[in-house]
Each structure stands twice: as C-alpha cells, then as structure tokens.
Design an enzyme around this catalytic site. Structure first.
Site, PDB file in Angstrom:
ATOM      1  N   CYS A 186      40.104 -41.755  34.118  1.00  0.00           N
ATOM      2  CA  CYS A 186      40.471 -42.621  32.713  1.00  0.00           C
ATOM      3  C   CYS A 186      39.036 -43.103  32.029  1.00  0.00           C
ATOM      4  CB  CYS A 186      41.821 -42.882  32.937  1.00  0.00           C
ATOM      5  SG  CYS A 186      42.508 -41.520  32.441  1.00  0.00           S
TER       6      CYS A 186
ATOM      7  N   GLU B 217      38.880 -46.275  34.611  1.00  0.00           N
ATOM      8  CA  GLU B 217      38.122 -47.473  36.363  1.00  0.00           C
ATOM      9  C   GLU B 217      36.415 -47.092  36.189  1.00  0.00           C
ATOM     10  OE1 GLU B 217      39.765 -44.240  35.155  1.00  0.00           O
ATOM     11  OE2 GLU B 217      41.138 -43.552  37.191  1.00  0.00           O
TER      12      GLU B 217
END
Length: 847
Positions: free
Chosen positions: A433, A435
C-alpha cells in the site's frame, strides 16, 4: 510547462485491456497439484531443499500460456486474471468456500467442479503440514482471543505466503540467472569448512542452484511455445512478433538483457516467478524507472512509440496477476487487490534528481491502460522538477486514484532512524500500500497485522472487557475516571497488553515461515542472502523489520477529545450519561444510519438546533430538550405529547457529533489524535522479531476500516456502532469541512517520522478543482505545502458523487471506472457496496 493530455493507446493495448476487464476470475488447481506432488516426493529433506524442489516441479510443469496480442509473455494461470492455490500456507478455507466463492460479496471467483474435485484430493495431504497450523500451535490462548474479538488480525502472512518485498530486478537484467548461479558457486567455494553453519549454508546454496536452473527452463518453455505458435501463424506481422518473443525468451532471463524488449521480458519473468513461488501479495516492482532506463538509453534501434507499447503491455500483465482470500479477508482487501507497487522519481543514492524518460513513460502507461495495477507511486522532494509534478497531477486528474505521492523529506530520515544508511535510504521504494523500504535489501514484513486502535479504546471504556469477557487487564470502570490522566493511564495499559499479543502473533507466524516455507527464488534477489548463506525467512536480508499497521486513529482522537471537552472541560455530560448513551448505541439499532431519512429536516438544521439548545442548557434533561429542539425545528410549535420528540440518547449523539473534529487545522483537537497515534507507535517499536530486526508501526487500513468497523461499538465522537472507521490517517468521512489545506495541515501534525512503516492519507476532489492549467498548478502547490509540513503520503480520488452513485446503479456501464480505495486502486463496480459507500461518503474538496 504543462503537458496537454495524453496520447492514445494502441489498438493492441486496448484489446489486451478488454481481456482483463471482461474476465471472470477463476480458481485453478495446477500449482496446488504440482506442489503437493513435490512435497510427497521430498519427505525427509530439509525445508529449503523441499522448497527448491517445489519451484523446480512448478517451473518445469506449470502450463505455458501465451495470450493473443501479447508482446511480453509469462502467465501464472491459463485464464486471464485468475489465481492458483497455495496449500502449503493454508487450505481449509478454500474447501469451505467451494460452493460460495463465486457468489460472495467481495472478490468472487469461479471454481469449476473438476477444479474443486482436484483440490479436494490435494487437500487430503495437508492437515498438520501448513505454515498457518504451525503458527497457530505457537500462539497462546490470550493471543488467539484478541484476534477472535477484533483487536487485531495477522491474517496476511498467517494464511498466505510472505510478500511486501522489492527484489533486485536490475541484478537479473545485468547478470542474468547464469550470473546469479555463478555468484552462488563463488560463495560456496569461499565457505569455511570449520564453520558450524557450513551444512545449512550448503543446503541453501544448493537450493538456489536448483531453483534458478529450473527458472531458466521456465523461460525456455516459453521460447518453445512462442516458436510453435509462430510456425502455425498465418499473419506475417504476428508471426514476426512471435519469432522475436521466442528469441527473447531463449536469451532472458538466463543471460543479461541486450535490448529494451529483452529487459522488459526479463523483468516480467522475475515478477511472475516470484508470484508462482509464493502466494504472498505486494511483490512490488519498486523503482522501475531506475533499473529500466539504462536499457532504453542504450537501445539505439527501438522507437519511442514501440518502447511505450512495451511498457503498456507490462501494465496489462500486472493486472493479470490475481489472488483469492477467504471471505472475511476478501472484504478487507476488496477489489482483487494484489498491491504491486511501482515507484518513479525521487533521488539517486547520491542525492540528485532521479527522474528520467522512463519515469514519464510510466505516467503515460498509466494513462493508456487505466486499470488498477500497478499501484503507481511517485517520490517527491525539494529537487523534484515542476514539470514532473505537474505531469503527475495530469495523471491524477484522470480520476484513477494514482499516482500516490511520497515525501522524501520525511521517509529518508525515518528510514535512517531505523538504522538504514543514508545511501540505502535514498534508494527506497514503496511496497504494498504505502510502505517504504530500501529496495532489494529489506525483509520488512510490512502489513504484518491490522491493529484496531478504536477497538482498544472501546475496551478501555469497558474496563478491559468485550461483552462479558475480560479480554484485557482490569483498568477500572470508565465512570470512575476523575481526569483525562486516568483515561490515558488506562488506555496505555490496554495498548501495552494488546500490542504485546500482536507481537506474539506476528512472531509465531514469522517462525512458521522460516521453518516450513523458506523461499529460495526470492532470497537470491535480496541482499545479502547469498553473502550470509541464509534465506530471507532466516534473516538473510540486510534490513529486517516487522510492520503492523493501525487504523481508527482519527476516530479515537476525536473520541478522546469529545470526552475531554464535554465531560472534563465544559461539563455538559457526565461519564455515566455518556456511557449509557454509548451502550444504547444512541438508541439506534446496530448498523442503522444516524442520518435523517429523505423528507426530514437536514442534518445541518438539526445540528444548529441542538447547538442553540445545548449552549444554554445546564444538563441533558430529556424532557426539556424534547420540547426546545422540537420548537426550534418546527418554528415554535409545541411538541406533540405522543411524538417522542428527541430522546436523551439522540441529544447526546448530536452533541458529540458536532464536536470540533480532526481534519480542520485545530491544534487542540489534532494534537489529541497525534497523542493517541504515538501511544500505539511507541509501544510497537519496543519489540524485535525472530530475524533480528525491529518492529515499526504504520498507520493505514487497506479497506479494513470498513470491515473491522463492524467490531466496534458506538464511540464518543458520535459514530454509531458497526459504522466504518476513518481510513488511515485521514479525517473521519465528512468531518474535514475547512478545505483541503486545513485537512492536510491536521494530518501533517501526526508524527509521520515514527510511523516509518507508512501512513496513508486519502483526499477526494471534485473534477472541476483540477480543471485547466491553474487547477493543476494550485493542486501541485497543495502537495508541496503538505510535504513542507512533513506529511509522508497523500493520494487522491478525483471524481464526483453523482458518477459513483450512477456506477452503483448501473455497474455494467462503468466496468472500467477505477477509484482509489486505500493504498491501492480498484474497479469501483467490483467493490462490496459498503466499501463503495465509504468512498462515496468521503469529503469532496475543492481548491
């Protein structure tokens, strides 16, 4: 200079896109059958050699599929956008859903009867042998209880393979698999026979040689298939393409790439083999522009248009990858999300601007293909050219929810704070997502868990209980608190307890993967597994982390502030009155909307009436409020005795719901949310994992804010029970009413440096806000300002409410409508309705 729109995609690209959009995803059984055969044949071998034999069996026998029109080949499944099953991680949930997976609410898959029958036979081998069962056996009853009661879930790696990694694609492009095997042989020859780890290292190196030899054969099988198709092809143009595809696959990835087309093909073989080896999602291409640009620059024979078409074809292939999950997890990851994050821009390792021609080609590919994958991201810093940011804004204006944008000025020091060198921190990419990780050097275990901060808040208000069960420590009854200090002490105690259980669960799963499912193909492409003679799962990476993420931060912050303001400062409410209203869900049935029905007075009218009444009220006397509020709304008429008027619970809810909220640049509110987030983040970073690395916190939800909102009762911010929670670090839906800059300023006040596993901020704009050159320039200025205030990440939906409602009503007409869900984009029409509703409810901002 602002670009004027995008060129049109080729007809080939549009035909390939149609295959994806019109595909009904299937579950296939070939991989599961081959894996099970390999395990039966290797009983008694060490785990790393068994996994090598699994890769060998699959690479040598998985069906070879080349789809019509493809220029880049290599398929995981026979059917487009379908999935294989990986029983070595978990399997029982698949069998339970044989009859329902095709009709479930989120991410349905067809399982043909013959496939179900094959899988049923395969599954007979696996009881007691999976990573998930081993992990469960390690967990304490308290740990399992916390998960079953909605405090957190570690389902990502618990039931699937390890992902959330970016490997060294450039190593394959420049060395080839033969070069990697040569590196392994060199490492074997340098081993010290007196080293007690000699035998383990020898097994690891042998596993790599077996795996990469099979990988070469996998590509050669595609070369043979392409040549076979070429011989039968009557169209001269397609025949020539297939012949060149055969030549490409005969060379790469066995040897270094010599052309841009070969580099594209080699990249895709690596991506597909990683997916075949493990069911882990978020296997992310990382800094695609950095390792691909040298091959474009050196290729003097390729035209820019054909190079662009090749990149477009890679974008299509990334959408061909799919993954099925159990029914509950599918709701958390709604939209067939696979999270292959591809990042461009930013800085070089030397701190210079890294944008190049491929950076812009990636933006064009996104505009051409307009599908959910890849999760396209850009890096922004003070040296980012305005032309690059404006071009990215043009892509945002298309309404696809991409690119997501990341701030080098926060992420680089955040990684350094975790022990990453400056050079390696500058070379970060985004996986999954949101990170960040130093690419091909990190085993980050990002997205290691969803942690429900709002649930811990609810448990705190109930003295450590969930229902009648004492789930957490006894920290005193909520109604006995005498100050906010009492509340914070109790909240801290609950957080300490449940974070410890979260760490236990993650470490149990970590141990299980190391013992039963090390990944040799992946490990050879992560530094410094070959040098250390260890798989990624055993700690072979240079940097090792575990990254669980929180959600419900804004709900918790707003709830804590509501208690502070209405109970301890303004004294409008007692804790007993508040607790009674919450326990009764404000008089609403669970799950019922608190908004007025059509034809009733508007919410704003109600708020205004309640504000006027409560401003002068000394208490929440229900009879007085019934009469006063009714008179205010009805123009002075007396309340009918039988009407019921306003209940005391409703009065409490409207008071709470009108409280100043996070997202409006109000320090006293925003800093409460910051404090609540820091309590979680600081607790997480106290722990280490079995690979010798540190835990680091993130704040992002995927779409779990909707699913796990169902586990949370009514909150003091006026949110009814079971309603969705705020997503990521975003303000609550509809509460950021002071404009986009105020909302962004609030979000930037959170400590994004300590949340080094990533933060996620969604904004939604009306399309008219980005119209024209001035709209793009104002939008770019907003991004620069937010990043100057030290926000880490932001992403945008540019779409109006009416379009989304129309798509809900007539999904067939909107099959190609792509929106941003959380850390990923998805076709809007395949999302569960409650996720669609959550996106619709987000505040529509204007510039």
């Amino acid at each position: 200079m602002i670009e004027k729109g995008f060129s049109k995609p080729t007809d080939r690209v549009m035909r390939l896109k149609a295959q994806i959009i019109n595909a009904m995803p299937h579950v296939e059984s070939e991989r599961a059958v081959l894996v099970t055969e390999a395990y039966k044949e290797t009983e008694g071998l060490p785990a790393i050699l068994r996994r090598a034999k699994v890769a060998e069996k699959v690479f040598n026998n998985l069906p070879v599929t080349i789809r019509d029109d493809e220029l880049i080949v290599g398929a995981i499944t026979k059917n487009p956008r379908s999935t294989e099953i990986c029983p070595e991680f978990s399997f029982d949930w698949v069998e339970k859903e044989f009859e329902t997976m095709a009709t479930r609410v989120a991410d349905p898959f067809v399982i043909p009867k013959d496939t179900a029958a094959e899988l049923h036979e395969v599954f007979k081998y696996w009881p007691g042998k999976t990573t998930s069962e081993l992990a469960s056996s390690y967990m304490s009853p308290e740990c399992r209880d916390a998960q079953s009661n909605g405090v957190f879930t570690v389902g990502n790696y618990y039931f699937g393979g390890v992902g959330h990694v970016c490997v060294d694609y450039g190593k394959v492009l420049t060395k080839g698999f033969r070069g990697i095997i040569a590196d392994v042989v060199q490492a074997m020859e340098a081993m010290d026979l007196n080293d007690p780890s000699y035998i383990k290292k020898q097994q690891f190196y042998n596993a790599l040689i077996i795996t990469y030899t099979a990988g070469i054969n996998f590509a050669h099988r595609y070369a043979a298939k392409a040549q076979e198709l070429a011989q039968a092809e009557s169209n001269p143009s397609r025949k020539a393409e297939l012949e060149q595809i055969a030549k490409n696959c005969a060379r790469v990835p066995e040897f270094p790439a010599t052309t841009f087309w070969e580099a594209c093909q080699a990249f895709w073989f690596v991506q597909s083999m990683l997916q075949i080896e493990s069911s882990g999602h978020s296997i992310s291409p990382g800094r695609f522009d950095q390792y691909m640009y040298p091959f474009l620059k050196a290729d003097t024979t390729i035209s820019r248009n054909f190079a662009q078409e090749l990149v477009d074809c890679i974008w299509i292939k990334l959408n061909d990858v799919n993954k099925t999950r159990d029914e509950v997890s599918a709701q958390a990851f709604a939209g067939y999300a696979v999270f292959q994050n591809l990042c461009v821009g930013g800085q070089t390792e030397d701190g210079l601007d890294a944008t190049n021609d491929v950076s812009y080609m990636c933006m064009d590919a996104t505009a051409h293909v307009q599908l959910p994958a890849p999760s396209f991201s850009i890096r922004v810093w003070q040296g980012t050219p305005d032309t690059f940011l404006l071009r990215a804004a043009e892509v945002v204006r298309l309404g696809l929810g991409v690119p997501a944008m990341y701030n080098d000025e926060v992420i680089i020091p955040a990684l350094q704070n975790r022990g990453v060198s400056l050079k390696d921190a500058r070379d970060y990419g985004i996986v999954g997502c949101v990170e960040p990780q130093s690419i091909h050097r990190t085993e980050g275990w990002h997205d290691a868990a969803f942690f429900n901060v709002a649930k811990v808040f609810e448990i705190t208000m109930n003295g450590g209980r969930v229902g009648d069960k004492q789930l957490g420590p006894k920290t005193g009854e909520f109604t006995s608190f005498r100050s906010m200090d009492d509340f914070y002490a109790a909240f801290q105690a609950q957080m300490t307890y449940f974070v410890r259980l979260l760490v236990e669960a993650d470490n149990c799963v970590d141990y299980a993967h190391a013992e039963r499912a090390p990944l040799p193909f992946l490990s050879a492409l992560v530094d410094d597994c070959i040098g250390r003679g260890k798989s990624v799962q055993e700690g072979g990476a240079l940097y090792n982390f575990t990254g669980p993420q929180a959600f419900g931060v804004a709900d918790t912050g707003d709830s804590v502030y509501a208690i502070q303001k209405h109970v301890f400062e303004d004294k409008k409410l007692s804790l007993a009155e508040l607790k009674e209203a919450l326990d009764a869900n404000f008089g609403l049935p669970n799950g019922q909307s608190a908004s007025p029905a059509a034809g009733e007075v508007t919410e704003d009218q109600v708020y205004e009436a309640v504000r006027k009444v409560l401003a002068s009220a000394n208490s929440l006397d229900v009879n007085a409020l019934k009469s006063q509020v009714y008179q205010s709304l009805s123009g002075g008429a007396a309340a009918p005795a039988s009407s019921g008027g306003m209940t005391q619970y409703d009065a409490v809810r409207r008071l709470l719901d009108s409280t100043p909220a996070f997202g409006n640049d109000i320090d006293e509110v925003d800093l409460v949310a910051r404090k609540c987030a820091l309590i979680y983040c600081k607790e997480v970073e106290k722990y280490t994992n079995p690979r010798g690395g540190q835990f680091q916190a993130g704040i992002y939800p995927v779409s779990a804010n909707v699913l796990f909102g169902k586990d949370v009762s009514a909150l003091p911010n006026g949110r009814p029970a079971k309603a969705p929670l705020a997503d990521g670090v975003s303000p609550r839906q509809g509460k950021d009413t002071k404009g986009p800059s105020a909302a962004a300023n609030s979000v930037a006040k959170l400590d994004h440096f300590i949340a080094s596993n990533g933060t996620l901020y969604n904004q939604k704009f009306l399309p008219s806000s980005l119209a024209g050159d001035s709209g793009l320039q104002n939008f770019s200025a907003l991004i620069r300002s937010y990043f100057d205030h030290k926000g880490m990440h932001v992403q945008f939906n540019v779409i109006d409410r009416d379009t989304l409602l129309a798509a809900q009503k007539d999904p067939e007409k909107y099959k190609d409508l792509v929106v941003r869900v959380a850390g990923y984009s998805a076709q809007f029409v395949v999302l569960a309705k409650e996720v669609q509703d959550d996106i619709i409810s987000r505040t529509e901002q204007t510039l």
